[in-house]
Design a protein around this motif. Sequence first.
Motif, mmCIF file in Angstrom:
data_model
loop_
_atom_site.group_PDB
_atom_site.id
_atom_site.type_symbol
_atom_site.label_atom_id
_atom_site.label_comp_id
_atom_site.label_asym_id
_atom_site.label_seq_id
_atom_site.Cartn_x
_atom_site.Cartn_y
_atom_site.Cartn_z
ATOM 1 N N SER A 37 0.821 -1.216 0.000
ATOM 2 C CA SER A 37 0.000 0.000 0.000
ATOM 3 C C SER A 37 0.851 1.261 0.000
ATOM 4 O O SER A 37 0.495 2.268 -0.621
ATOM 5 C CB SER A 37 -0.943 -0.012 1.207
ATOM 6 O OG SER A 37 -1.940 -1.001 1.060
ATOM 7 N N GLU A 88 -7.222 -0.773 6.009
ATOM 8 C CA GLU A 88 -7.866 0.455 5.539
ATOM 9 C C GLU A 88 -8.737 1.078 6.632
ATOM 10 O O GLU A 88 -8.770 2.302 6.783
ATOM 11 C CB GLU A 88 -8.710 0.175 4.288
ATOM 12 C CG GLU A 88 -9.242 1.452 3.659
ATOM 13 C CD GLU A 88 -9.769 1.237 2.259
ATOM 14 O OE1 GLU A 88 -10.758 1.918 1.899
ATOM 15 O OE2 GLU A 88 -9.211 0.404 1.521
ATOM 16 N N HIS A 103 -7.326 3.297 -2.267
ATOM 17 C CA HIS A 103 -7.735 2.129 -3.062
ATOM 18 C C HIS A 103 -8.031 2.496 -4.520
ATOM 19 O O HIS A 103 -8.468 1.646 -5.298
ATOM 20 C CB HIS A 103 -8.964 1.473 -2.415
ATOM 21 C CG HIS A 103 -9.108 0.013 -2.743
ATOM 22 N ND1 HIS A 103 -8.145 -0.925 -2.458
ATOM 23 C CD2 HIS A 103 -10.120 -0.678 -3.353
ATOM 24 C CE1 HIS A 103 -8.544 -2.119 -2.854
ATOM 25 N NE2 HIS A 103 -9.755 -1.995 -3.411
#
Length: 456
Positions: A37, A88, A103
């Motif tokens: 991420s 998240e 995302h």
Amino acid sequence: MTLWGGRFTKKMDTDAWELNASILFDKRLAKQDTQASIAWAKALEEIGVLTPAEELLIQDGLQQIQKELISENFLYLPEDEDIHTAVERRLFEIIGPTAGKLHTGRSRNDQVATDFRLWMMENILYLIQAIKTLQLQIFNRAQQDIGIRMPSYTHLQQAQPVLLSHWWLSFFWPLQRDLEQFNQVQKQASVLPLGSGAVAGTSFPIDRQVLANQLGFEAVSQNSMDAVSDRDFAAQFIFSAALCGVHLSRLAEQLIIFTSSEFGFFTLSDAFSTGSSLMPQKKNADIFELTRGKAGSMLGTLCGFLATLKGLPSVYDKDLQEDKQAVFKVLDTLMSILPVIGNAIQTLTVNVEKITATINPAIFATDIADGLVKHGIPFREAHAIVGKAIQIALDRNVNLDSLSDADWQMVAPGIALDWQSFFSIQRSIETRSVIGGTATSAVNDQIKLIQQLINA
């Protein structure tokens, strides 16, 4: 929190949620999920989807999550469907609405494939090191036992004399092939799927090659549909683990036999033995039996996973959620077996007198046949001559070395050999000096070669 839900009007059934959720096992991918991420946020910033300030905010939030994971202070909640949701959700708690931009352009399909590959690339290294440690323990045992001779067995019957060191090293080479297999799996896993989206590829102009370099991948997937569905690397890992388990099981089986009172070649240390709750005399080689049993379980895992893959109709299906449990299971199994097997081998006591007393003179039958060949007799005829001599010994209930020269003349008329000279374990072993043979010189050459492999 879920990463979906806008088109739904009802809350998911509780039992269905429990079946669907994967957080209990895929949380092992937490490190890799935050790692990927961070790289994805950087890629989004480079194409202007995130401002530098937003990218820094997301990066700081993900790094805080990483610290919480390392310190085991990360709090998983019942509503966390999977590791992606948990990360998240926590990122929202730390940095607020900006977390919702992370995302952009990716799917959990390419996200989980990326996390899983990263996890495998890292954990294969630990497994490879564990295998190398066992190899070294076997190698050390072979050096320690270099002068000891033993009968080898085919069909669980005595075959030919060999050095015990040669026997030990016969288990080194299968493990070497296992290392080659896992190194190949490492290369198969090192292909970046991130950027493939759910199925068709992301619509944002991400530089996937730069992304691959940042995350340590050797290559970039060339087809988005294949990328999110490909679990060949997982299947190959499970196969390689199952095959390694087979190799360990074969070693364990022979040690079970050779440590039994019926053979008594080795004595197992108390530290690696168990007893019976009823029979005080028992000393059981349970660790080897468990190795043998767990090898069967790994074979079952392989068959089950291949069956899962074979009927998938589309690019990504939830069946693939089963991939991680299968891989985690076989990895954990091997990592529990390897150090115990190695330490048990180090502490074995070799009962040289018992091994020597076990040798039946019939074990030299091939040496006699070879001697006849060197005297000019065709091997098939020589084989028959020695077979007839063995039958005479069996009829008289005596050992083969008890036959007289007159007896040998009955089966080999006109052939004058020093028949008793063939019944020498040293001669039998030392004549087999070809590459890979059991002669001391050949085994020493094998040891030198292995030392080079270990030092490489």
